[in-house]
Design a protein around this motif. Structure first.
Motif, PDB file in Angstrom:
ATOM      1  N   SER A  16      28.439   9.223 -26.422  1.00 53.63           N
ATOM      2  CA  SER A  16      27.032   9.480 -26.109  1.00 53.63           C
ATOM      3  C   SER A  16      26.148   8.600 -26.975  1.00 53.63           C
ATOM      4  N   GLY A  17      25.088   8.078 -26.366  1.00 52.42           N
ATOM      5  CA  GLY A  17      24.108   7.297 -27.109  1.00 52.42           C
ATOM      6  C   GLY A  17      22.817   8.048 -27.337  1.00 52.42           C
ATOM      7  N   ILE A  26      29.789  14.251 -26.810  1.00 51.79           N
ATOM      8  CA  ILE A  26      30.884  13.490 -27.415  1.00 51.79           C
ATOM      9  C   ILE A  26      32.108  14.401 -27.486  1.00 51.79           C
ATOM     10  N   THR A  27      33.159  14.001 -26.794  1.00 51.17           N
ATOM     11  CA  THR A  27      34.390  14.793 -26.806  1.00 51.17           C
ATOM     12  C   THR A  27      35.569  13.872 -27.067  1.00 51.17           C
ATOM     13  N   MET A  28      36.594  14.448 -27.661  1.00 49.00           N
ATOM     14  CA  MET A  28      37.798  13.681 -27.994  1.00 49.00           C
ATOM     15  C   MET A  28      39.019  14.471 -27.549  1.00 49.00           C
ATOM     16  N   ALA A  29      39.945  13.787 -26.895  1.00 47.19           N
ATOM     17  CA  ALA A  29      41.203  14.411 -26.492  1.00 47.19           C
ATOM     18  C   ALA A  29      42.345  13.510 -26.902  1.00 47.19           C
ATOM     19  N   ILE A  30      43.501  14.117 -27.128  1.00 48.30           N
ATOM     20  CA  ILE A  30      44.663  13.371 -27.587  1.00 48.30           C
ATOM     21  C   ILE A  30      45.909  13.833 -26.843  1.00 48.30           C
ATOM     22  N   ALA A  31      46.753  12.896 -26.506  1.00 46.06           N
ATOM     23  CA  ALA A  31      48.022  13.196 -25.839  1.00 46.06           C
ATOM     24  C   ALA A  31      49.139  12.475 -26.583  1.00 46.06           C
ATOM     25  N   SER A 111      22.295   5.436 -34.335  1.00 48.98           N
ATOM     26  CA  SER A 111      21.546   5.207 -33.096  1.00 48.98           C
ATOM     27  C   SER A 111      21.123   3.743 -33.034  1.00 48.98           C
ATOM     28  N   ALA A 112      20.493   3.367 -31.923  1.00 51.97           N
ATOM     29  CA  ALA A 112      20.155   1.956 -31.719  1.00 51.97           C
ATOM     30  C   ALA A 112      18.732   1.773 -31.221  1.00 51.97           C
ATOM     31  N   SER A 113      17.849   2.693 -31.556  1.00 51.63           N
ATOM     32  CA  SER A 113      16.477   2.640 -31.071  1.00 51.63           C
ATOM     33  C   SER A 113      15.751   1.378 -31.513  1.00 51.63           C
ATOM     34  N   SER A 114      15.994   0.945 -32.728  1.00 51.09           N
ATOM     35  CA  SER A 114      15.284  -0.230 -33.235  1.00 51.09           C
ATOM     36  C   SER A 114      15.623  -1.483 -32.445  1.00 51.09           C
ATOM     37  N   PHE A 115      16.842  -1.538 -31.905  1.00 48.74           N
ATOM     38  CA  PHE A 115      17.212  -2.728 -31.153  1.00 48.74           C
ATOM     39  C   PHE A 115      16.547  -2.752 -29.789  1.00 48.74           C
ATOM     40  N   VAL A 116      16.564  -1.621 -29.084  1.00 48.40           N
ATOM     41  CA  VAL A 116      15.968  -1.626 -27.745  1.00 48.40           C
ATOM     42  C   VAL A 116      14.448  -1.722 -27.806  1.00 48.40           C
ATOM     43  N   ASP A 117      13.857  -1.385 -28.945  1.00 40.70           N
ATOM     44  CA  ASP A 117      12.406  -1.515 -29.113  1.00 40.70           C
ATOM     45  C   ASP A 117      12.023  -2.781 -29.874  1.00 40.70           C
ATOM     46  N   HIS A 118      13.005  -3.614 -30.171  1.00 38.61           N
ATOM     47  CA  HIS A 118      12.745  -4.859 -30.885  1.00 38.61           C
ATOM     48  C   HIS A 118      11.775  -5.727 -30.074  1.00 38.61           C
ATOM     49  N   PRO A 119      10.816  -6.376 -30.715  1.00 35.87           N
ATOM     50  CA  PRO A 119       9.799  -7.125 -29.970  1.00 35.87           C
ATOM     51  C   PRO A 119      10.349  -8.220 -29.072  1.00 35.87           C
ATOM     52  N   VAL A 120      11.522  -8.765 -29.386  1.00 33.31           N
ATOM     53  CA  VAL A 120      12.134  -9.783 -28.524  1.00 33.31           C
ATOM     54  C   VAL A 120      13.220  -9.168 -27.650  1.00 33.31           C
ATOM     55  N   ALA A 121      14.136  -8.405 -28.251  1.00 37.56           N
ATOM     56  CA  ALA A 121      15.273  -7.857 -27.507  1.00 37.56           C
ATOM     57  C   ALA A 121      14.832  -6.939 -26.378  1.00 37.56           C
ATOM     58  N   ALA A 171      20.711   9.207 -15.550  1.00 39.03           N
ATOM     59  CA  ALA A 171      21.783  10.050 -16.086  1.00 39.03           C
ATOM     60  C   ALA A 171      23.098   9.296 -16.213  1.00 39.03           C
ATOM     61  N   ALA A 172      23.325   8.322 -15.349  1.00 34.69           N
ATOM     62  CA  ALA A 172      24.604   7.605 -15.345  1.00 34.69           C
ATOM     63  C   ALA A 172      24.573   6.322 -16.179  1.00 34.69           C
ATOM     64  N   GLN A 173      23.449   6.020 -16.800  1.00 35.62           N
ATOM     65  CA  GLN A 173      23.377   4.777 -17.575  1.00 35.62           C
ATOM     66  C   GLN A 173      24.312   4.830 -18.777  1.00 35.62           C
ATOM     67  N   VAL A 174      24.813   3.670 -19.164  1.00 38.31           N
ATOM     68  CA  VAL A 174      25.744   3.587 -20.294  1.00 38.31           C
ATOM     69  C   VAL A 174      25.220   2.648 -21.378  1.00 38.31           C
ATOM     70  N   GLY A 175      23.982   2.157 -21.212  1.00 39.51           N
ATOM     71  CA  GLY A 175      23.444   1.193 -22.166  1.00 39.51           C
ATOM     72  C   GLY A 175      23.321   1.745 -23.574  1.00 39.51           C
ATOM     73  N   LYS A 176      22.767   2.957 -23.703  1.00 43.37           N
ATOM     74  CA  LYS A 176      22.600   3.532 -25.036  1.00 43.37           C
ATOM     75  C   LYS A 176      23.949   3.826 -25.684  1.00 43.37           C
ATOM     76  N   SER A 177      24.884   4.350 -24.885  1.00 44.36           N
ATOM     77  CA  SER A 177      26.222   4.600 -25.417  1.00 44.36           C
ATOM     78  C   SER A 177      26.857   3.306 -25.912  1.00 44.36           C
ATOM     79  N   SER A 178      26.675   2.253 -25.147  1.00 42.47           N
ATOM     80  CA  SER A 178      27.297   0.981 -25.510  1.00 42.47           C
ATOM     81  C   SER A 178      26.711   0.427 -26.796  1.00 42.47           C
ATOM     82  N   LEU A 179      25.397   0.470 -26.946  1.00 39.88           N
ATOM     83  CA  LEU A 179      24.763  -0.078 -28.147  1.00 39.88           C
ATOM     84  C   LEU A 179      25.151   0.710 -29.394  1.00 39.88           C
TER      85      LEU A 179
END
Length: 296
Positions: A16-17, A26-31, A111-121, A171-179
């Motif tokens: 989760s982002g 955020i969940t974790m499973a193991i096998a 978190s990654a808020s500063s990057f997505v709000d960066h004046p250039v990025a 709801a299905a976006q993965v951008g925040k999770s990825s960053l």
């Protein structure tokens, strides 16, 4: 499991982002390779991203294949750069992780808020409130779904419905999770290889990018019905993946079912040599964009 490269443990992390310290999502499973049902690794108050990082860095069972449900890089091949036109655009995935972490050094909880709000990025992202950067869309296109990696185009070819990692809306976006995930990968500082940015090691643990819909499809579900919300349905999916069921009846959250199903799927497919050498991936793509494990 037998194959060209044997793992003992298979760990799937639904990521989760979102903002905040702890996340039920955020969940974790193991096998285990010897069989049996996958098991949730639970935290009563939900996982913090820093706790997952600590597990990966210090507490991971030896010889684990770890799948993280996030994009390990941004699109590069389509424009020859992550951020075309920006002189600070990194040259490869590890440099991208380092850049994001440096910009977000003061952001709490990885978190990654500063990057997505960066004046250039920010010009390259679609953000909430109708804020679509002028460089979000591929060159010559207006709006639309945004830019995609080569592996995401390959996902589409097998029936998945990927979102651009530059899209932070829906709801299905993965951008925040990825960053936020890239910050974790940077913090690991090479302690665990991240395939295919790093070559698959002959032994020891390795991290791969996963897309839980691939596990669901392998378990007999469609991409549009990939989410499992009842224990009975999960058991059917697990049996289809060659796993023992977890048992029980009634509802369950889809984050837990995603992690459990994907851990079982990793155990089933990890020995498939072809999945470690996808047709559309070359060395340059591997080191800049990465790849989603399981996409041929």
């Amino acid at each position: 499991m037998t194959g060209f490269r044997d793992f003992e443990w298979f760990v799937a992390v639904d990521w989760s982002g979102a903002q905040g310290a702890r996340h039920k999502a955020i969940t974790m499973a193991i096998a285990h390779a010897d069989g049996g049902p996958p098991v949730l690794v639970e935290r009563k108050r939900g996982w913090a991203r820093s706790e997952v990082l600590a597990v990966l860095r210090d507490k991971l069972p030896a010889n684990s294949l770890v799948g993280l449900d996030l994009g390990i890089a941004l699109p590069f091949a389509d424009a020859g750069a992550y951020f075309p036109g920006w002189d600070r655009s990194p040259a490869d995935a590890r440099s991208l992780w380092r850049m994001i972490d440096a910009v977000c050094e003061g952001d709490d909880h990885l978190s990654a808020s500063s990057f997505v709000d960066h004046p250039v990025a920010s010009a390259y992202f679609r953000r909430h409130g109708g804020r679509e950067g002028e460089l979000f869309a591929p060159q010559g296109e207006a709006g639309g779904r945004g830019r995609f990696r080569i592996t995401e185009r390959a996902q589409e070819a097998v029936g998945c419905k990927p979102y651009s990692n530059f899209n932070l809306v829906g709801a299905a976006q993965v951008g925040k999770s990825s960053l936020t995930g890239m910050r974790v990968l940077h913090a690991l500082d090479g302690s665990i290889p991240v395939w295919p940015v790093d070559p698959l090691p002959r032994e020891g643990s390795v991290i791969v990018e996963i897309y839980t819909a691939l596990a669901a499809m392998a378990a007999g579900r469609s991409a549009s019905r990939s989410k499992v919300r009842f224990r009975e349905e999960l058991d059917i999916a697990l049996i289809n993946l060659g796993s023992a069921p977890i048992g029980g009846t009634g509802p369950m959250d889809d984050h837990s079912s995603d992690a459990l199903m994907t851990a079982a799927w990793l155990r089933k497919v990890a020995g498939n040599i072809a999945l470690w050498a996808p047709e559309g991936m070359n060395r340059r793509i591997a080191q800049t964009e990465g790849w989603t494990f399981g996409v041929p």
